[in-house]
Design an enzyme around this catalytic site. Structure first.
Site, PDB file in Angstrom:
ATOM      1  N   GLY A 188      44.986  51.174  45.002  1.00 39.12           N
ATOM      2  CA  GLY A 188      44.952  50.437  45.547  1.00 39.12           C
ATOM      3  C   GLY A 188      46.098  50.435  46.547  1.00 39.12           C
ATOM      4  CG  HIS A 211      43.673  45.559  38.376  1.00 43.21           C
ATOM      5  ND1 HIS A 211      44.008  44.210  37.806  1.00 43.21           N
ATOM      6  CD2 HIS A 211      44.153  45.818  37.965  1.00 43.21           C
ATOM      7  CE1 HIS A 211      45.849  44.715  37.090  1.00 43.21           C
ATOM      8  NE2 HIS A 211      45.179  45.954  37.889  1.00 43.21           N
TER       9      HIS A 211
HETATM   10  P1  AMP Z   1      48.639  48.100  37.535  1.00 50.60           P
HETATM   11  O1  AMP Z   1      47.423  47.602  37.029  1.00 50.60           O
HETATM   12  O2  AMP Z   1      49.126  46.811  38.625  1.00 50.60           O
HETATM   13  O3  AMP Z   1      48.855  49.199  37.340  1.00 50.60           O
HETATM   14  O4  AMP Z   1      47.015  48.662  39.180  1.00 50.60           O
HETATM   15  C1  AMP Z   1      46.149  48.946  39.476  1.00 50.60           C
HETATM   16  C2  AMP Z   1      45.554  49.741  40.082  1.00 50.60           C
HETATM   17  O5  AMP Z   1      45.368  48.255  40.681  1.00 50.60           O
HETATM   18  C3  AMP Z   1      46.989  50.004  41.120  1.00 50.60           C
HETATM   19  O6  AMP Z   1      46.205  51.598  41.813  1.00 50.60           O
HETATM   20  C4  AMP Z   1      47.422  49.326  42.024  1.00 50.60           C
HETATM   21  O7  AMP Z   1      47.460  49.298  42.953  1.00 50.60           O
HETATM   22  C5  AMP Z   1      45.535  47.854  41.812  1.00 50.60           C
HETATM   23  N1  AMP Z   1      45.694  47.244  42.429  1.00 50.60           N
HETATM   24  C6  AMP Z   1      46.650  45.954  42.149  1.00 50.60           C
HETATM   25  N2  AMP Z   1      46.164  45.101  42.752  1.00 50.60           N
HETATM   26  C7  AMP Z   1      45.286  44.764  43.321  1.00 50.60           C
HETATM   27  C8  AMP Z   1      45.310  44.523  44.491  1.00 50.60           C
HETATM   28  N3  AMP Z   1      45.372  43.711  44.655  1.00 50.60           N
HETATM   29  N4  AMP Z   1      43.936  45.258  45.305  1.00 50.60           N
HETATM   30  C9  AMP Z   1      43.835  46.041  45.264  1.00 50.60           C
HETATM   31  N5  AMP Z   1      44.126  46.939  44.174  1.00 50.60           N
HETATM   32  C10 AMP Z   1      45.032  46.605  43.634  1.00 50.60           C
END
Ligand code: AMP
Length: 289
Positions: free
Chosen positions: A150, A37
């Site tokens: 991401g 994040h």
């Molecule tokens: P989430 O909180 O899991 O819904 O993720 C929020 C954002 O963070 C989304 O755009 C995900 O794709 C991104 N994200 C989660 N894990 C990663 C990672 N390891 N590397 C890059 N972006 C990430």
């Protein structure tokens, strides 16, 4: 750093910033923040003068039997991390702020066509409807010029990019490469559920993906052969249960039969370790010759 909890106040803030000529970035998250994040936040800071991070565990994207109730919510720690990362505004609505008419239910949804049939969409019926709808709501609340997502959630990225395009949403989208721990495991809020033994095996996902990428780069064009080798590798991992392992077109997400030089594919997997479901992927451009 300001923390805003209502849609109307968020809209007022965004209007005032826009009127002052400030470029706004939005990074949507569900909290339980990790280095992945923070990589998005850092990219957002390069892209805009004001960075808003939203934290909202969106109930409409969890399907029956998923981990909504036990999804981690370490809000104080998240706010500390965002303050340290130099975030300007946190949009932190509760469920009633985002879905005020819960009693009668949501009557309007944003639906994608075809793109949610494959990969995660084949197993999480209704998940992407929740994602496209909440992203639309977040964009309408935060009024960004640019959003940052991401590539770890590759299908989500492809769907949202296409939604912006198809619906003339005047918002730029930036995809950030997956942030990985040194052993290759993609950072994820769900990694905390892994036992030490599962955590030790989990980097095998990325090793299997990189082996597939190497085979494509070495000239293999037969998707069935690539897929078979990928599944074999994943099934050999102790404690792993493969939900899917696919090689699909990187834009329409449909499985391919033969890879073509210069036409990007997405190699994507979902694997359970016990009840914990991990996803990972690589984008690959098959070389000529
Ligand atoms: P989430 O909180 O899991 O819904 O993720 C929020 C954002 O963070 C989304 O755009 C995900 O794709 C991104 N994200 C989660 N894990 C990663 C990672 N390891 N590397 C890059 N972006 C990430």
């Amino acid at each position: 750093m300001d923390v805003i909890t209502t849609v109307s106040e968020m809209q007022r803030r965004a209007d005032a910033l826009r009127a002052a000529g400030t470029r706004l970035a939005l990074v949507p998250t569900m909290g339980a923040l990790h280095e992945g994040h923070l990589a998005l936040v850092s990219r957002a800071r390069d892209a805009a003068g004001h960075v808003t991070v939203s934290i909202f565990v969106n109930p409409t994207q969890f399907v029956a039997g998923e981990d909504l109730a036990r999804y981690p919510r370490p809000v104080d720690e998240d706010l500390r991390k965002l303050r340290e990362a130099g975030v300007d505004t946190v949009f932190l609505p509760d469920e009633s702020a985002m879905y005020p008419d819960r009693e009668r239910g949501q009557r309007t949804w944003v639906l994608t066509d075809q793109l949610d049939r494959y990969l995660c969409g084949a197993f999480r019926d209704g998940h992407f409807r929740g994602v496209t709808t909440v992203v639309t709501k977040l964009v309408n609340a935060c009024k960004p010029h640019v959003t940052v997502f991401g590539l770890k959630d590759a299908q989500q990225f492809v769907i949202i990019r296409r939604m912006f395009f198809d619906l003339n949403v005047d918002v730029e989208i930036i995809g950030v490469p997956t942030y990985r721990d040194p052993d290759g495991l993609a950072a994820s809020s769900r990694n905390v559920y892994l036992t030490p033994a599962q955590r030790a095996e989990a980097p095998a996902l990325y090793r299997a993906l990189t082996a597939t990428r190497a085979a494509i780069e070495a000239g293999e064009r037969d998707a069935a052969a690539l897929r078979r080798a990928l599944v074999d590798r994943l099934e050999a991992v102790p404690g792993a249960r493969v939900q899917y392992a696919e090689i699909v077109d990187a834009e329409v997400l449909q499985p391919v039969e033969r890879l073509q030089a210069g036409v990007d594919v997405l190699v994507a997997v979902a694997v359970f370790f016990g009840a914990t479901r991990l996803i990972d992927n690589v984008f690959v451009t098959p070389p000529a010759g």
